[in-house]
Design a protein around this motif. Structure first.
Motif, PDB file in Angstrom:
ATOM      1  N   ARG A 147      15.759 -11.144  24.607  1.00 51.01           N
ATOM      2  CA  ARG A 147      14.546 -11.131  25.434  1.00 51.01           C
ATOM      3  C   ARG A 147      13.554 -12.174  24.943  1.00 51.01           C
ATOM      4  O   ARG A 147      12.975 -12.914  25.735  1.00 51.01           O
ATOM      5  N   GLU A 151      12.327 -15.444  27.095  1.00 53.92           N
ATOM      6  CA  GLU A 151      10.893 -15.582  27.361  1.00 53.92           C
ATOM      7  C   GLU A 151      10.344 -16.884  26.775  1.00 53.92           C
ATOM      8  O   GLU A 151       9.492 -17.527  27.393  1.00 53.92           O
ATOM      9  N   TYR A 155      11.487 -17.610  31.029  1.00 55.13           N
ATOM     10  CA  TYR A 155      11.969 -16.532  31.893  1.00 55.13           C
ATOM     11  C   TYR A 155      10.951 -15.400  31.907  1.00 55.13           C
ATOM     12  O   TYR A 155      10.345 -15.092  30.882  1.00 55.13           O
ATOM     13  N   GLN A 156      10.811 -14.796  33.086  1.00 57.70           N
ATOM     14  CA  GLN A 156       9.886 -13.684  33.255  1.00 57.70           C
ATOM     15  C   GLN A 156      10.667 -12.440  33.672  1.00 57.70           C
ATOM     16  O   GLN A 156      11.549 -12.528  34.537  1.00 57.70           O
ATOM     17  N   ILE A 158      11.432  -9.371  35.840  1.00 55.05           N
ATOM     18  CA  ILE A 158      11.022  -9.014  37.203  1.00 55.05           C
ATOM     19  C   ILE A 158      11.436  -7.597  37.589  1.00 55.05           C
ATOM     20  O   ILE A 158      10.943  -7.063  38.576  1.00 55.05           O
ATOM     21  N   TYR A 175      15.721 -10.836  34.432  1.00 50.72           N
ATOM     22  CA  TYR A 175      14.825 -11.963  34.182  1.00 50.72           C
ATOM     23  C   TYR A 175      15.028 -13.025  35.249  1.00 50.72           C
ATOM     24  O   TYR A 175      16.123 -13.154  35.805  1.00 50.72           O
ATOM     25  N   TRP A 177      13.919 -17.299  36.121  1.00 52.59           N
ATOM     26  CA  TRP A 177      13.320 -18.591  35.782  1.00 52.59           C
ATOM     27  C   TRP A 177      13.235 -19.379  37.075  1.00 52.59           C
ATOM     28  O   TRP A 177      14.226 -19.515  37.788  1.00 52.59           O
ATOM     29  N   THR A 181       7.424 -25.504  34.639  1.00 51.54           N
ATOM     30  CA  THR A 181       6.051 -25.371  35.096  1.00 51.54           C
ATOM     31  C   THR A 181       5.482 -26.762  35.342  1.00 51.54           C
ATOM     32  O   THR A 181       5.539 -27.612  34.455  1.00 51.54           O
TER      33      THR A 181
END
Length: 187
Positions: A147, A151, A155-156, A158, A175, A177, A181
């Protein structure tokens, strides 16, 4: 790519203090290539040993032989398995797929002797380069090492589940992605 040829390229050289301290050879080229049927045993070893080492809470319902059969009959023939090698030894495995416009990381495992030296990050970068975005993956909620890794790479989480939909019956997390950004340039 021409049919029958293997994708092979040097991604990086393993070199950091952690490698030397753990007795790993440094300045060795890390290569990525497509897995072949001849890799079945080595891929099985990386997946099985990594799971035993890092996922003791998520016991697989499959024996090592059952795992090997799955690798030989399903995983490698699927054609989207990349292996990371050092001196021709497989040290990492990445399996990817796509479904309904979403890229999936189905497997990403690094042999325990080669964690924390960049193998996983390079396999993840490769996944980002070959998959459509967004990219999703599941990992177990209790697997804090994975994790944290995902992260750190953007990756978030969800969705969290109770694990009733996975064969280990362990709570998991989905997760996602969505890509790099964008850099905001302020005047």
């Amino acid at each position: 790519m021409i049919a029958g040829t293997a994708m092979v390229f040097v991604v990086a050289a393993l070199h950091d203090e952690r490698s030397a301290c753990r007795g790993l050879q440094v300045n060795k080229p890390l290569m990525l290539r497509l897995a072949t049927p001849a890799d079945t045993e080595s891929v099985t070893d990386v997946l099985f040993i990594s799971r035993e080492t890092f996922l003791p809470f998520a016991k697989s319902p499959h024996s090592r032989q059952g795992f090997r059969s799955w690798v030989a009959e399903y995983l490698i023939p699927g054609g989207r398995v990349t292996v990371a090698t050092v001196d021709h030894e497989i040290v990492g495995v990445l399996a990817v797929s796509e479904d309904q416009g979403i890229g999936w990381i189905d497997q990403l495992y690094v042999h325990p002797d080669h964690v924390s030296v960049g193998v996983g990050s390079l396999l993840l970068q490769h996944a980002h380069a070959v998959l459509k975005h967004p990219i999703r993956l599941f990992t177990f909620q209790e697997n804090m090492r994975a994790r944290s890794f995902y992260e750190r790479h953007g990756y978030q989480p969800i969705r969290f589940s109770d694990g009733q939909d996975n064969e280990e019956k362990c709570p998991d997390v989905l997760y996602e992605w969505t890509g790099p950004t964008p850099i905001s340039i302020q005047p």
